[in-house]
Design a protein around this motif. Structure first.
Motif, short mmCIF file in Angstrom:
data_model
loop_
_atom_site.label_atom_id
_atom_site.label_comp_id
_atom_site.label_asym_id
_atom_site.label_seq_id
_atom_site.Cartn_x
_atom_site.Cartn_y
_atom_site.Cartn_z
N MET A 1 -10.81 3.51 0.51
CA MET A 1 -9.60 3.12 1.22
C MET A 1 -9.92 2.01 2.24
SD MET A 1 -8.01 3.60 4.46
CE MET A 1 -8.62 5.11 5.15
N GLU A 2 -9.07 0.97 2.26
CA GLU A 2 -9.25 -0.12 3.23
C GLU A 2 -8.30 0.11 4.41
OE1 GLU A 2 -9.17 -4.06 1.68
OE2 GLU A 2 -10.70 -3.66 0.15
N LEU A 3 -8.86 0.14 5.60
CA LEU A 3 -8.09 0.37 6.81
C LEU A 3 -7.67 -0.97 7.41
CD1 LEU A 3 -7.06 2.55 8.84
CD2 LEU A 3 -9.16 2.11 10.15
N ILE A 4 -6.35 -1.25 7.40
CA ILE A 4 -5.81 -2.50 7.95
C ILE A 4 -5.59 -2.31 9.45
CG2 ILE A 4 -3.92 -4.16 7.87
CD1 ILE A 4 -3.46 -3.32 4.96
N LEU A 5 -6.28 -3.12 10.25
CA LEU A 5 -6.21 -2.99 11.71
C LEU A 5 -5.29 -4.08 12.28
CD1 LEU A 5 -7.20 -1.59 14.29
CD2 LEU A 5 -9.16 -3.16 14.29
N ALA A 6 -4.06 -3.68 12.65
CA ALA A 6 -3.09 -4.62 13.24
C ALA A 6 -3.28 -4.68 14.75
CB ALA A 6 -1.67 -4.18 12.90
N GLU A 7 -2.72 -5.73 15.37
CA GLU A 7 -2.93 -5.94 16.81
C GLU A 7 -2.08 -5.03 17.67
OE1 GLU A 7 -2.63 -9.65 19.96
OE2 GLU A 7 -3.62 -9.95 18.02
N LYS A 8 -0.89 -4.68 17.19
CA LYS A 8 0.03 -3.89 18.01
C LYS A 8 0.99 -3.14 17.09
CE LYS A 8 2.29 -8.34 18.83
NZ LYS A 8 1.18 -9.11 18.26
N PRO A 9 1.71 -2.14 17.62
CA PRO A 9 2.60 -1.32 16.79
C PRO A 9 3.64 -2.12 16.02
CG PRO A 9 2.27 -0.28 18.92
CD PRO A 9 1.63 -1.64 19.01
N SER A 10 4.24 -3.14 16.64
CA SER A 10 5.28 -3.92 15.95
C SER A 10 4.71 -4.62 14.72
CB SER A 10 5.90 -4.95 16.91
OG SER A 10 4.91 -5.85 17.38
N ALA A 11 3.47 -5.12 14.83
CA ALA A 11 2.83 -5.77 13.68
C ALA A 11 2.57 -4.76 12.58
CB ALA A 11 1.53 -6.44 14.11
N ALA A 12 2.13 -3.57 12.96
CA ALA A 12 1.87 -2.51 11.97
C ALA A 12 3.15 -2.17 11.21
CB ALA A 12 1.30 -1.28 12.66
N ARG A 13 4.27 -2.14 11.92
CA ARG A 13 5.55 -1.84 11.25
C ARG A 13 5.92 -2.94 10.27
NH1 ARG A 13 6.86 -0.11 16.59
NH2 ARG A 13 7.90 -2.08 17.06
N ASN A 14 5.70 -4.19 10.66
CA ASN A 14 6.01 -5.30 9.75
C ASN A 14 5.10 -5.31 8.53
OD1 ASN A 14 8.18 -6.33 11.23
ND2 ASN A 14 6.85 -7.60 12.51
N PHE A 15 3.82 -4.96 8.72
CA PHE A 15 2.89 -4.88 7.59
C PHE A 15 3.32 -3.77 6.64
CE2 PHE A 15 -0.90 -6.64 10.25
CZ PHE A 15 -0.31 -7.89 10.23
N ALA A 16 3.77 -2.64 7.21
CA ALA A 16 4.20 -1.52 6.37
C ALA A 16 5.42 -1.91 5.52
CB ALA A 16 4.53 -0.31 7.25
N LYS A 17 6.35 -2.66 6.13
CA LYS A 17 7.51 -3.13 5.36
C LYS A 17 7.09 -4.05 4.23
CE LYS A 17 10.71 -3.07 9.31
NZ LYS A 17 11.49 -3.93 10.25
N ALA A 18 6.09 -4.90 4.49
CA ALA A 18 5.66 -5.88 3.50
C ALA A 18 4.89 -5.25 2.35
CB ALA A 18 4.80 -6.95 4.18
N LEU A 19 4.09 -4.24 2.66
CA LEU A 19 3.19 -3.68 1.65
C LEU A 19 3.73 -2.40 1.00
CD1 LEU A 19 -0.25 -4.21 3.46
CD2 LEU A 19 0.88 -5.69 1.78
N GLY A 20 4.84 -1.87 1.57
CA GLY A 20 5.44 -0.70 0.92
C GLY A 20 5.19 0.60 1.63
#
Length: 714
Positions: free
Chosen positions: A1-20
């Motif tokens: 498993m690859e752990l994607i490390l975002a800078e802040k919660p809002s970025a993590a939410r946008n990444f989740a929307k993009a990747l599913g």
């Protein structure tokens, strides 16, 4: 498993929307998304970086202790307040990870790499690490960045990280400039900390120089012969030295040899001008300042709008957009135009302009995002008036490049009987992009004495007259003006300039400048800073430009980090001498804490002793804000010495004030001369007393004169 490390919660939410989703499988790779909250680690203060026996030395605010020996520093980091849970959570996430994918902001300074690697290092991560490079947090950008993620060999071989470490350490070491300026200023009685830094000082010096030139301007009129036609077009002589044809008074101008004469047109040709460049965040902030919006609020609101993909990434160095970014927004331009009230028929140049669209960028210039609001009212409801103002200016600036060029006729001519008198005029043909937005005119301001251009056809006859002109007054410093100056030297990104300006114009005691609808002036602290900065390298835009480039060279591994960090020491030595040489520039300045002066040496520690409005106080005494009570700031002593004596004796309603001479006596002899006329607390009469220094309590005791009985003859 690859752990994607975002800078802040809002970025993590946008990444989740993009990747599913927060976890899942994308493009054949199992992933999980986690996030930091910006920096979770930070360098410890200087006294925490050195061996125990040197702690007091680095705590001490004393010119004799500068410059620091940076070889003493361990460059230790600590977990920032409130971030222990983030580190703890990341450690747990890493236990299940086969690989970490750094997905923090792709900042030109390397800040994203720094805050990711320092957290991973604290957690003890030693596994495979990759990097996602994305232009923004739109789904297509995130998906592309994940598919094209790059493998990073190691932390110390990541050029962006190494560059950011050098900048971070340089900034910590640059605290010496603040200490030096503050200590030198204290010799003249100024008590507030005088902040200096690699961008702050440049801003103060540039603004101070310009304010000085503006305020010292003396209008010097000149008079010369010119011609003017019936449409207001002016015809003047061109010379290598204008002084040859100018006079000090109108009486000296001889018009007797001149007469009315026909205007002759020499040439007429169509010209065009392309749309101006796209704005960066500093340029945007400068325009909005005229509307009363503060830099700090522009930066904060823009960041919030970016997180919702209404505008693009803020901290960009790019001046153009890539073909992909241009193509992404092209289907949305009509909707964007509708929001900001731009006639879509003006957007007839929808092909990519070479001046605005280029390969090789990263985030692209500041522009609207892919989430287009329904109206400016919607933005105002969500972000206030500042949100709609940001979007309106940014959108119009972007849409202007989709309009046609501005077209005009350039007409040149002369006076028939006096051909040495020439003139020209520009006749607009098509407004083109200027009907939407003109970034060039929005980023410049006319100075007093600058002659206006005419836009009328030539008349038939020109008549001689005595023209009165004057030397042009220097531009009054504004945010627009300062932004252009900093751009010239390529100092900082637009976001960095905006955040630094927001910091030094914050409404507090240590503020260096004031900003009012874009106009810049100095605070008292700023005046002190400026007075000390003459010939200082920390205030030189050229030196700062070279420093930034040397940091970039470290990131390219063409220069050693230690070589750049150690430049601080030489600069401190140079600038300490310059500041001490400049101290005379503070003569006559009213420095807030009364007109404090040095009256001797502190009897407790030997540092300078000041006479302020209310105290005799050691230079080692200073205070820091510890909180608030009943709406008022609460301060506590935070210095290397605590010697201070209230300079009033007697009842509070009618106290006797000690003189500066009394203060010197206390410092030098430990005892004042006789103080006469001290009111009794009972209010009935007065008494005389000496004041003596108690060297155990470091306070004053009273000593009364011995009573002597008068002798009488007889």
């Amino acid at each position: 498993m690859e752990l994607i490390l975002a800078e802040k919660p809002s970025a993590a939410r946008n990444f989740a929307k993009a990747l599913g989703g927060k976890t899942g499988n994308y493009a054949g790779t199992e992933y999980k998304i986690t996030n930091l909250r910006g920096h979770v680690m930070g360098l410890l203060p200087p006294d925490k970086q050195v061996p125990t026996e040197k702690v007091e030395f680095y705590k001490s605010w004393d010119l004799e202790n500068l410059p620091w020996n940076l070889n003493d520093f361990t460059w230790k980091k600590g977990i920032l307040s409130g971030c222990k849970d983030i580190i703890s959570g990341l450690k747990d996430e890493l236990k299940e990870a086969d690989c970490v994918v750094i997905a923090t902001d792709v900042d030109p300074s390397g800040e994203g790499e720094l805050l990711a690697w320092e957290a991973l290092e604290k957690c003890g991560w030693r596994g495979p690490t990759k990097r996602m490079y994305f232009a923004d947090e739109a789904p297509a950008s995130v998906q592309k960045a994940f598919r094209e993620r790059k493998t990073l060999p190691s932390m110390d071989k990541d050029g962006d990280y190494v560059k950011a470490v050098v900048r971070e350490r340089w900034d910590l070491a640059s605290m010496q400039f603040t200490r030096a300026a503050t200590l030198v200023a204290r010799k003249k009685g100024f008590r507030t900390v005088v902040r200096q830094g690699r961008l702050k000082s440049v801003m103060v010096k540039l603004t101070g120089d310009q304010l000085k030139a503006y305020n010292e301007y003396v209008r010097k009129p000149f008079y010369e012969a010119r011609f003017k036609d019936e449409n207001g077009n002016i015809f003047a002589r061109k010379t290598d030295d204008p002084e040859d044809i100018r006079f000090d008074s109108p009486d000296q101008v001889d018009l007797s040899q001149l007469h009315d004469s026909a205007v002759v047109e020499d040439s007429r040709g169509k010209k065009h001008t392309a749309p101006g460049k796209l704005l960066d965040l500093a340029g945007l902030s400068a325009i909005l300042a005229k509307q009363g919006f503060k830099p700090a609020n522009v930066l904060k609101t823009y960041q919030e709008m970016y997180e919702n993909q209404i505008v693009s990434y803020p901290r960009t160095e790019d001046k153009e957009v890539t073909p992909e970014q241009f193509g992404e927004l092209l289907p949305l331009v009509d909707k964007i135009a509708s929001v900001v009230g731009v006639d879509t028929s003006l957007l007839s140049h929808r092909a990519a302009r070479k001046t605005h669209v280029k390969e090789g960028g990263a985030h692209g210039a500041n522009r609207p995002g892919i989430n287009v609001p329904e109206s400016l009212a919607e933005l105002e409801n969500g972000y206030g008036k500042i949100g709609s103002a940001i979007y309106s200016v940014l959108a119009k600036n972007y849409l202007a490049m989709l309009a046609e060029d501005y077209e005009y006729e350039l007409i040149k001519g002369h006076v028939r009987d006096f051909p040495e008198y020439v003139g020209q005029t520009q006749i607009p043909i098509k407004p083109g992009f200027k009907a939407i937005f003109d970034s060039d005119s929005s980023s410049t301001e006319k100075s007093e004495g600058e002659e206006a251009e005419n836009a009328c056809e030539f008349g038939k006859v020109a008549s001689p007259y005595v023209h009165e002109g004057a030397n042009k007054r220097p531009q009054k410093p504004t945010m627009k003006w300062l932004t252009k100056k900093l751009e010239k030297y390529n100092v900082g990104t637009g976001a960095t300039r905006t955040s630094t300006l927001a910091e030094i114009t914050a409404n507090e005691e240590r503020a260096l400048m004031k900003e009012n609808k874009g106009a810049l002036t100095m605070t008292k602290c700023g005046e002190v800073s400026y007075a000390l900065l003459a010939n200082c390298q920390i205030a030189s835009p050229e030196v700062t430009e070279k420093l930034f480039e040397s940091m970039n060279e470290v990131g390219r591994f063409s220069r050693k980090p230690s070589d750049v960090i150690n430049t601080v020491t030489d600069m401190v030595v140079h600038d300490m001498k310059a500041m001490q040489d400049n101290i005379g520039a503070m003569d006559g300045m009213k420095l807030g804490d009364g007109n404090a002066i040095v009256i001797g040496k502190c009897p407790k520690c030997g540092k300078d002793l000041y006479a302020t409005k209310n105290q005799f106080r050691c230079a080692g005494v200073h205070f820091k804000k510890t909180g608030e009570k009943d709406g008022k700031a609460v301060f506590a002593q935070d210095g290397t010495c605590d010697f201070s004596i209230y300079r009033f004796v007697g009842p509070k309603d009618k106290p006797k004030k000690l003189t500066d001479k009394n203060g010197r006596e206390i410092a030098e002899k430990g005892k004042t001369s006789l103080i006469k006329g001290i009111k009794k607390k009972s209010g009935d009469g007065t008494y005389d007393a000496y004041l003596t220094l108690n060297r155990e309590t470091w306070s004053l005791d009273m000593q009364f004169p011995e009573f002597k009985e008068k002798k009488h003859k007889g």
